[in-house]
Design a protein around this motif. Structure first.
Motif, PDB file in Angstrom:
ATOM      1  N   VAL A 225      37.582 -28.491  47.065  1.00 23.10           N
ATOM      2  CA  VAL A 225      37.030 -29.734  47.610  1.00 23.10           C
ATOM      3  C   VAL A 225      37.453 -30.891  46.714  1.00 23.10           C
ATOM      4  N   ALA A 226      38.023 -31.937  47.282  1.00 24.29           N
ATOM      5  CA  ALA A 226      38.557 -33.051  46.499  1.00 24.29           C
ATOM      6  C   ALA A 226      37.431 -33.876  45.895  1.00 24.29           C
ATOM      7  N   GLN A 227      37.577 -34.204  44.608  1.00 24.39           N
ATOM      8  CA  GLN A 227      36.657 -35.136  43.937  1.00 24.39           C
ATOM      9  C   GLN A 227      37.384 -36.467  43.795  1.00 24.39           C
ATOM     10  N   LEU A 228      36.821 -37.500  44.396  1.00 26.17           N
ATOM     11  CA  LEU A 228      37.501 -38.790  44.457  1.00 26.17           C
ATOM     12  C   LEU A 228      37.167 -39.696  43.279  1.00 26.17           C
ATOM     13  N   ALA A 229      35.987 -39.573  42.744  1.00 24.29           N
ATOM     14  CA  ALA A 229      35.582 -40.405  41.607  1.00 24.29           C
ATOM     15  C   ALA A 229      34.322 -39.798  41.001  1.00 24.29           C
ATOM     16  N   HIS A 230      34.045 -40.153  39.726  1.00 24.22           N
ATOM     17  CA  HIS A 230      32.810 -39.682  39.105  1.00 24.22           C
ATOM     18  C   HIS A 230      32.339 -40.688  38.060  1.00 24.22           C
ATOM     19  N   ASP A 231      31.073 -40.603  37.732  1.00 29.96           N
ATOM     20  CA  ASP A 231      30.484 -41.518  36.762  1.00 29.96           C
ATOM     21  C   ASP A 231      29.317 -40.820  36.061  1.00 29.96           C
ATOM     22  N   VAL A 232      29.219 -40.970  34.724  1.00 28.61           N
ATOM     23  CA  VAL A 232      28.132 -40.394  33.940  1.00 28.61           C
ATOM     24  C   VAL A 232      27.528 -41.502  33.085  1.00 28.61           C
ATOM     25  N   ARG A 233      26.211 -41.689  33.166  1.00 25.81           N
ATOM     26  CA  ARG A 233      25.546 -42.705  32.355  1.00 25.81           C
ATOM     27  C   ARG A 233      24.085 -42.362  32.130  1.00 25.81           C
ATOM     28  N   LEU A 234      23.499 -42.978  31.092  1.00 21.97           N
ATOM     29  CA  LEU A 234      22.084 -42.799  30.798  1.00 21.97           C
ATOM     30  C   LEU A 234      21.267 -43.756  31.644  1.00 21.97           C
ATOM     31  N   VAL A 235      20.215 -43.245  32.261  1.00 23.17           N
ATOM     32  CA  VAL A 235      19.310 -44.068  33.059  1.00 23.17           C
ATOM     33  C   VAL A 235      17.877 -43.691  32.686  1.00 23.17           C
ATOM     34  N   PRO A 236      16.920 -44.601  32.854  1.00 17.98           N
ATOM     35  CA  PRO A 236      15.526 -44.271  32.523  1.00 17.98           C
ATOM     36  C   PRO A 236      14.915 -43.307  33.530  1.00 17.98           C
ATOM     37  N   LEU A 237      14.055 -42.432  33.032  1.00 19.86           N
ATOM     38  CA  LEU A 237      13.310 -41.536  33.910  1.00 19.86           C
ATOM     39  C   LEU A 237      12.218 -42.310  34.645  1.00 19.86           C
ATOM     40  N   PRO A 238      11.818 -41.849  35.813  1.00 18.57           N
ATOM     41  CA  PRO A 238      10.705 -42.495  36.516  1.00 18.57           C
ATOM     42  C   PRO A 238       9.452 -42.507  35.643  1.00 18.57           C
ATOM     43  N   GLY A 239       8.779 -43.625  35.596  1.00 15.83           N
ATOM     44  CA  GLY A 239       7.574 -43.725  34.781  1.00 15.83           C
ATOM     45  C   GLY A 239       7.855 -44.163  33.365  1.00 15.83           C
ATOM     46  N   GLY A 240       9.134 -44.306  32.993  1.00 24.67           N
ATOM     47  CA  GLY A 240       9.476 -44.763  31.653  1.00 24.67           C
ATOM     48  C   GLY A 240       9.309 -43.723  30.569  1.00 24.67           C
ATOM     49  N   ASP A 241       9.282 -42.419  30.939  1.00 25.22           N
ATOM     50  CA  ASP A 241       9.104 -41.356  29.947  1.00 25.22           C
ATOM     51  C   ASP A 241      10.455 -40.890  29.402  1.00 25.22           C
ATOM     52  N   GLY A 242      11.219 -41.782  28.836  1.00 27.18           N
ATOM     53  CA  GLY A 242      12.492 -41.401  28.251  1.00 27.18           C
ATOM     54  C   GLY A 242      13.658 -41.648  29.184  1.00 27.18           C
ATOM     55  N   ASP A 243      14.806 -41.045  28.822  1.00 25.41           N
ATOM     56  CA  ASP A 243      16.049 -41.232  29.572  1.00 25.41           C
ATOM     57  C   ASP A 243      16.561 -39.893  30.090  1.00 25.41           C
ATOM     58  N   CYS A 244      17.509 -39.968  31.026  1.00 17.97           N
ATOM     59  CA  CYS A 244      18.219 -38.780  31.495  1.00 17.97           C
ATOM     60  C   CYS A 244      19.644 -39.177  31.821  1.00 17.97           C
ATOM     61  N   TYR A 245      20.522 -38.178  31.839  1.00 18.37           N
ATOM     62  CA  TYR A 245      21.897 -38.427  32.255  1.00 18.37           C
ATOM     63  C   TYR A 245      21.964 -38.365  33.781  1.00 18.37           C
ATOM     64  N   ARG A 246      22.507 -39.420  34.377  1.00 17.97           N
ATOM     65  CA  ARG A 246      22.763 -39.392  35.821  1.00 17.97           C
ATOM     66  C   ARG A 246      24.261 -39.201  36.034  1.00 17.97           C
ATOM     67  N   VAL A 247      24.591 -38.107  36.716  1.00 19.68           N
ATOM     68  CA  VAL A 247      25.984 -37.785  37.012  1.00 19.68           C
ATOM     69  C   VAL A 247      26.209 -38.007  38.504  1.00 19.68           C
ATOM     70  N   LEU A 248      27.162 -38.870  38.850  1.00 24.09           N
ATOM     71  CA  LEU A 248      27.520 -39.121  40.248  1.00 24.09           C
ATOM     72  C   LEU A 248      28.952 -38.647  40.477  1.00 24.09           C
TER      73      LEU A 248
END
Length: 400
Positions: A225-248
């Motif tokens: 399956v072809a992958q056309l683009a990707h992005d990885v960044r830190l975003v805040p967790l819901p409620g402000g309880d720290g951060d998580c990596y969001r991979v798109l």
């Protein structure tokens, strides 16, 4: 005649006969007096059933007379209360029977096979929960800043408006997307895969990037399956309880999975058409062969199954393609030491699917490493499944 009889008695023959008769009579009397006779009279039945012993406080009337001859004054000499040997044996046997019945009553009933299997499933689920890396469930982010439905996201040079979710799992959610701005492509409909990974010591940024970067290495292959683009960044967790990596990851949009095709055929009481089934298997095998040919170390998929084989849309040729490289690994997994085996077993619980696991994924002590043969085993399971039509209990075509 009386004189002759007297004379005969006085002779040596008659005297000897009389002496023998007298000796015989005395011997019988002696044996009778010396013979022990046991006499039971209303013996108390109070016993200690478990030990087989008689109660020590037996009443006086439960006596056994053991005459030891005639004592002074013509009275018989009596001994203390002693149980008859035959009764002791009966009481001991009775006590052992009571003990056995008590043991049977207190011992647990062997569980049924269903109960055993349920216990095993619960134990495996508990082990998976304990050993797996705690990742936020994507479904828990509905109605949150990380729910992408109706939102526009930027991934690389692409701007995409996300629609409804088309797949949802514990690690990721896949949305249908529409490309709004992409100077380099004419693709309009895509799939947007979002993964949310914890930002702590168990997951580094390298771990977060691993899947999309491995996928990018294979994306040019016609059976991937072809992958056309990707992005990885830190975003805040819901409620402000720290951060998580969001991979798109932006992927080509496919029409259905091999698992869907098998379920559709089984619902009609049919097999999947043979030519199409073999095309799907050939595509999966070709993609796996390409992964194993990577240098300097082979890539292992480790989660080959019908759900990860997708059919491209008719406009894209309608071929079958392999996807989902979240369990992929570079190089073989060693099983040389106890630490290697423990680490591998914990990881296999987390990243593999039980029906498609090869023997080394179940028993790390019997093998030297986990390598390409584990993917080949899973391919064999997929081939059996597409030809037998088996998709689960009560779903196999009637023709089988």
């Amino acid at each position: 005649m009386s004189d002759s009889r007297a004379n005969w008695n006085n002779t040596s023959g008659g005297g000897r006969l009389a002496s023998r008769f007298e000796a015989s009579k005395n011997a019988r009397f002696t044996r009778a007096s010396e013979k022990r006779s046991f006499k039971f009279s209303t013996c108390d039945r109070t016993t200690h059933a478990r030990s087989g012993e008689m109660a020590s406080n037996a009443p006086a009337d439960s006596m056994i007379e053991i005459p030891g001859g005639v004592g002074e004054g013509g009275r018989r000499e009596e001994t203390a209360c002693t149980p008859a040997p035959s009764r002791v044996r009966r009481l001991r046997s009775r006590g052992r029977g009571a003990q056995a019945r008590s043991a049977r009553a207190s011992s647990p009933v062997p569980p049924s096979a269903e109960v055993v299997m349920k216990s095993i499933r619960n134990a495996l689920n508990a082990a998976a929960e304990t050993l797996s890396v705690k990742t936020p469930s994507s479904s828990s982010f509905s109605s949150s800043p990380h729910d992408l439905r109706g939102k526009v996201v930027s991934v690389g040079a692409m701007r995409i408006k996300c629609g409804d979710a088309i797949a949802d799992g514990g690690m990721a959610t896949v949305y249908r997307g529409r490309v709004l701005d992409d100077p380099g492509n004419n693709i309009r409909d895509v799939a947007v895969k979002q993964m949310l990974l914890p930002h702590d010591s168990s997951v580094s940024e390298l771990d977060a990037r691993r899947e999309v970067e491995l996928h990018a290495r294979l994306s040019h292959h016609e059976c991937v399956v072809a992958q056309l683009a990707h992005d990885v960044r830190l975003v805040p967790l819901p409620g402000g309880d720290g951060d998580c990596y969001r991979v798109l990851a932006v992927l080509e949009l496919c029409s259905e999975s091999l698992a869907d095709a098998l379920a559709t055929a089984a619902s009609r009481g049919e097999y999947m058409e043979e030519t199409e089934a073999l095309r799907a298997f050939h595509a999966a095998a070709s993609a796996i062969a390409r992964m194993h040919a990577e240098t300097p170390s082979p890539l292992l998929h480790r989660d080959v199954k019908p759900e990860n084989v997708l059919r491209a849309r008719d406009g894209d040729g309608g071929g079958w393609k392999l996807c989902d490289f979240g369990s992929a690994r570079v190089g073989c997994v060693p099983l040389a030491t106890a630490n290697d085996r423990a680490r591998a077993e914990a990881e296999m619980v987390r990243v593999t699917t039980p029906p498609y696991r090869s023997p080394e994924l179940w028993d790390a002590f019997r093998f030297a490493e986990i390598g390409p043969p584990s993917d080949v085993w899973a391919l064999g399971c997929v081939l059996y499944q597409v030809r037998s039509g088996y998709t689960g209990p009560n779903t196999t075509p009637s023709a089988w």
